[in-house]
Design a protein around this motif. Structure first.
Motif, PDB file in Angstrom:
ATOM      1  N   THR A 170       0.818  -1.207   0.000  1.00  0.00           N
ATOM      2  CA  THR A 170       0.000   0.000   0.000  1.00  0.00           C
ATOM      3  C   THR A 170       0.854   1.261   0.000  1.00  0.00           C
ATOM      4  O   THR A 170       0.578   2.200   0.723  1.00  0.00           O
ATOM      5  N   LEU A 171       1.885   1.287  -0.803  1.00  0.00           N
ATOM      6  CA  LEU A 171       2.680   2.497  -0.901  1.00  0.00           C
ATOM      7  C   LEU A 171       1.846   3.614  -1.507  1.00  0.00           C
ATOM      8  O   LEU A 171       0.980   3.362  -2.352  1.00  0.00           O
ATOM      9  N   PRO A 172       2.078   4.861  -1.101  1.00  0.00           N
ATOM     10  CA  PRO A 172       1.331   5.961  -1.694  1.00  0.00           C
ATOM     11  C   PRO A 172       1.502   5.960  -3.212  1.00  0.00           C
ATOM     12  O   PRO A 172       2.577   5.715  -3.725  1.00  0.00           O
ATOM     13  N   GLY A 173       0.417   6.226  -3.908  1.00  0.00           N
ATOM     14  CA  GLY A 173       0.471   6.246  -5.362  1.00  0.00           C
ATOM     15  C   GLY A 173       0.007   4.945  -5.992  1.00  0.00           C
ATOM     16  O   GLY A 173      -0.263   4.891  -7.169  1.00  0.00           O
ATOM     17  N   ASN A 174      -0.041   3.857  -5.219  1.00  0.00           N
ATOM     18  CA  ASN A 174      -0.557   2.597  -5.744  1.00  0.00           C
ATOM     19  C   ASN A 174      -2.075   2.643  -5.756  1.00  0.00           C
ATOM     20  O   ASN A 174      -2.693   3.022  -4.777  1.00  0.00           O
ATOM     21  N   HIS A 175      -2.642   2.244  -6.847  1.00  0.00           N
ATOM     22  CA  HIS A 175      -4.084   2.188  -6.981  1.00  0.00           C
ATOM     23  C   HIS A 175      -4.557   0.827  -6.497  1.00  0.00           C
ATOM     24  O   HIS A 175      -4.116  -0.203  -6.994  1.00  0.00           O
ATOM     25  N   ILE A 176      -5.422   0.807  -5.522  1.00  0.00           N
ATOM     26  CA  ILE A 176      -5.952  -0.444  -4.996  1.00  0.00           C
ATOM     27  C   ILE A 176      -7.246  -0.766  -5.729  1.00  0.00           C
ATOM     28  O   ILE A 176      -8.169   0.041  -5.753  1.00  0.00           O
ATOM     29  N   THR A 177      -7.296  -1.938  -6.333  1.00  0.00           N
ATOM     30  CA  THR A 177      -8.505  -2.403  -6.983  1.00  0.00           C
ATOM     31  C   THR A 177      -9.217  -3.348  -6.022  1.00  0.00           C
ATOM     32  O   THR A 177      -8.609  -4.269  -5.485  1.00  0.00           O
TER      33      THR A 177
ATOM     34  N   GLN B  11       0.953 -14.682 -12.187  1.00  0.00           N
ATOM     35  CA  GLN B  11       1.541 -13.405 -12.577  1.00  0.00           C
ATOM     36  C   GLN B  11       2.651 -12.970 -11.613  1.00  0.00           C
ATOM     37  O   GLN B  11       3.167 -11.869 -11.726  1.00  0.00           O
ATOM     38  N   GLY B  12       2.984 -13.815 -10.643  1.00  0.00           N
ATOM     39  CA  GLY B  12       4.040 -13.487  -9.690  1.00  0.00           C
ATOM     40  C   GLY B  12       3.572 -12.713  -8.475  1.00  0.00           C
ATOM     41  O   GLY B  12       4.375 -12.261  -7.674  1.00  0.00           O
ATOM     42  N   LEU B  13       2.263 -12.543  -8.318  1.00  0.00           N
ATOM     43  CA  LEU B  13       1.725 -11.838  -7.156  1.00  0.00           C
ATOM     44  C   LEU B  13       1.537 -12.825  -6.009  1.00  0.00           C
ATOM     45  O   LEU B  13       1.373 -14.018  -6.229  1.00  0.00           O
ATOM     46  N   ARG B  14       1.545 -12.313  -4.795  1.00  0.00           N
ATOM     47  CA  ARG B  14       1.412 -13.163  -3.617  1.00  0.00           C
ATOM     48  C   ARG B  14       0.367 -12.622  -2.653  1.00  0.00           C
ATOM     49  O   ARG B  14       0.114 -11.425  -2.603  1.00  0.00           O
TER      50      ARG B  14
ATOM     51  N   ASN C 153      -9.220  -9.640 -18.880  1.00  0.00           N
ATOM     52  CA  ASN C 153      -9.601  -8.375 -19.494  1.00  0.00           C
ATOM     53  C   ASN C 153      -9.422  -7.156 -18.600  1.00  0.00           C
ATOM     54  O   ASN C 153      -9.229  -6.051 -19.091  1.00  0.00           O
ATOM     55  N   ARG C 154      -9.508  -7.357 -17.283  1.00  0.00           N
ATOM     56  CA  ARG C 154      -9.574  -6.179 -16.424  1.00  0.00           C
ATOM     57  C   ARG C 154      -8.629  -6.185 -15.233  1.00  0.00           C
ATOM     58  O   ARG C 154      -8.096  -5.148 -14.863  1.00  0.00           O
ATOM     59  N   LEU C 155      -8.443  -7.340 -14.606  1.00  0.00           N
ATOM     60  CA  LEU C 155      -7.721  -7.372 -13.338  1.00  0.00           C
ATOM     61  C   LEU C 155      -6.233  -7.682 -13.467  1.00  0.00           C
ATOM     62  O   LEU C 155      -5.444  -7.277 -12.620  1.00  0.00           O
ATOM     63  N   ARG C 156      -5.838  -8.371 -14.516  1.00  0.00           N
ATOM     64  CA  ARG C 156      -4.449  -8.824 -14.629  1.00  0.00           C
ATOM     65  C   ARG C 156      -3.459  -7.671 -14.579  1.00  0.00           C
ATOM     66  O   ARG C 156      -2.415  -7.777 -13.963  1.00  0.00           O
ATOM     67  N   ASN C 157      -3.769  -6.560 -15.194  1.00  0.00           N
ATOM     68  CA  ASN C 157      -2.866  -5.406 -15.249  1.00  0.00           C
ATOM     69  C   ASN C 157      -3.404  -4.241 -14.435  1.00  0.00           C
ATOM     70  O   ASN C 157      -3.345  -3.093 -14.869  1.00  0.00           O
ATOM     71  N   HIS C 158      -3.902  -4.514 -13.244  1.00  0.00           N
ATOM     72  CA  HIS C 158      -4.540  -3.475 -12.441  1.00  0.00           C
ATOM     73  C   HIS C 158      -3.546  -2.464 -11.869  1.00  0.00           C
ATOM     74  O   HIS C 158      -3.937  -1.390 -11.472  1.00  0.00           O
ATOM     75  N   GLY C 159      -2.273  -2.779 -11.777  1.00  0.00           N
ATOM     76  CA  GLY C 159      -1.253  -1.800 -11.403  1.00  0.00           C
ATOM     77  C   GLY C 159      -1.157  -1.471  -9.929  1.00  0.00           C
ATOM     78  O   GLY C 159      -0.753  -0.379  -9.570  1.00  0.00           O
TER      79      GLY C 159
ATOM     80  N   LEU D 129     -17.176 -15.329   4.568  1.00  0.00           N
ATOM     81  CA  LEU D 129     -16.669 -14.299   3.675  1.00  0.00           C
ATOM     82  C   LEU D 129     -15.188 -14.132   3.967  1.00  0.00           C
ATOM     83  O   LEU D 129     -14.775 -14.221   5.121  1.00  0.00           O
ATOM     84  N   PHE D 130     -14.406 -13.908   2.941  1.00  0.00           N
ATOM     85  CA  PHE D 130     -12.975 -13.722   3.122  1.00  0.00           C
ATOM     86  C   PHE D 130     -12.572 -12.323   2.657  1.00  0.00           C
ATOM     87  O   PHE D 130     -12.999 -11.867   1.602  1.00  0.00           O
ATOM     88  N   ARG D 131     -11.754 -11.678   3.493  1.00  0.00           N
ATOM     89  CA  ARG D 131     -11.117 -10.421   3.095  1.00  0.00           C
ATOM     90  C   ARG D 131      -9.659 -10.755   2.833  1.00  0.00           C
ATOM     91  O   ARG D 131      -8.991 -11.353   3.659  1.00  0.00           O
ATOM     92  N   TRP D 132      -9.164 -10.356   1.674  1.00  0.00           N
ATOM     93  CA  TRP D 132      -7.813 -10.699   1.302  1.00  0.00           C
ATOM     94  C   TRP D 132      -7.173  -9.583   0.494  1.00  0.00           C
ATOM     95  O   TRP D 132      -7.847  -8.736  -0.084  1.00  0.00           O
ATOM     96  N   THR D 133      -5.852  -9.588   0.483  1.00  0.00           N
ATOM     97  CA  THR D 133      -5.076  -8.645  -0.319  1.00  0.00           C
ATOM     98  C   THR D 133      -3.994  -9.425  -1.039  1.00  0.00           C
ATOM     99  O   THR D 133      -3.291 -10.231  -0.441  1.00  0.00           O
ATOM    100  N   ILE D 134      -3.878  -9.180  -2.328  1.00  0.00           N
ATOM    101  CA  ILE D 134      -2.846  -9.785  -3.162  1.00  0.00           C
ATOM    102  C   ILE D 134      -2.059  -8.657  -3.796  1.00  0.00           C
ATOM    103  O   ILE D 134      -2.619  -7.713  -4.342  1.00  0.00           O
ATOM    104  N   ALA D 135      -0.741  -8.735  -3.707  1.00  0.00           N
ATOM    105  CA  ALA D 135       0.117  -7.711  -4.320  1.00  0.00           C
ATOM    106  C   ALA D 135       1.378  -8.339  -4.847  1.00  0.00           C
ATOM    107  O   ALA D 135       1.758  -9.415  -4.475  1.00  0.00           O
TER     108      ALA D 135
END
Length: 121
Positions: free
Chosen positions: A27-34, A98-101, A70-76, A115-121
């Motif tokens: 969550t560095l500043p400037g990262n867009h969280i999808t 894609q190398g994300l963890r 189409n949408r999530l793979r390159n979310h940045g 329900l699961f709350r998760w973060t992948i980066a």
């Protein structure tokens, strides 16, 4: 000769620790969280909308593999989700290709549904 005050040293140490913690969390500043959510679970929608006032919340409708391509793979930036277990496992597998963890995984109880709350980066 270098002249530094004690408070300058402490402030730089705190800033370094904060940036390392943010980098580990993705969550560095400037990262867009999808943010994605399972629309059939009302609590998932509510949590996603609360978490996404400045970010995009995407409902997981239809074919998830197509949505990923189409949408999530390159979310940045980090991908955060409020989903059921099966949606989470599928998206986690696609992200790992894609190398994300996984950075965070928390099981929530939402009105009798898991329900699961998760973060992948």
């Amino acid at each position: 000769m270098l002249n530094m005050k004690r408070r300058d040293v402490l402030a730089s140490g705190i800033a370094t620790v904060a940036s390392i913690t943010a980098a580990r969390a993705g969550t560095l500043p400037g990262n867009h969280i999808t943010i994605v959510f399972s629309p059939k679970v009302p609590q998932a929608r509510i949590l996603a909308q609360r978490a996404a006032p400045l970010n995009e919340a995407i409902p997981l409708n239809g074919e998830l593999v197509t949505l990923w391509k189409n949408r999530l793979r390159n979310h940045g930036g980090p991908l955060k989700g409020y989903t059921n277990w099966s949606d989470y496992v599928l998206l986690r597998g696609l992200a790992e290709e894609q190398g994300l963890r996984v950075r965070e995984e928390i099981k929530l109880n939402a009105s009798g549904k898991t329900l699961f709350r998760w973060t992948i980066a």
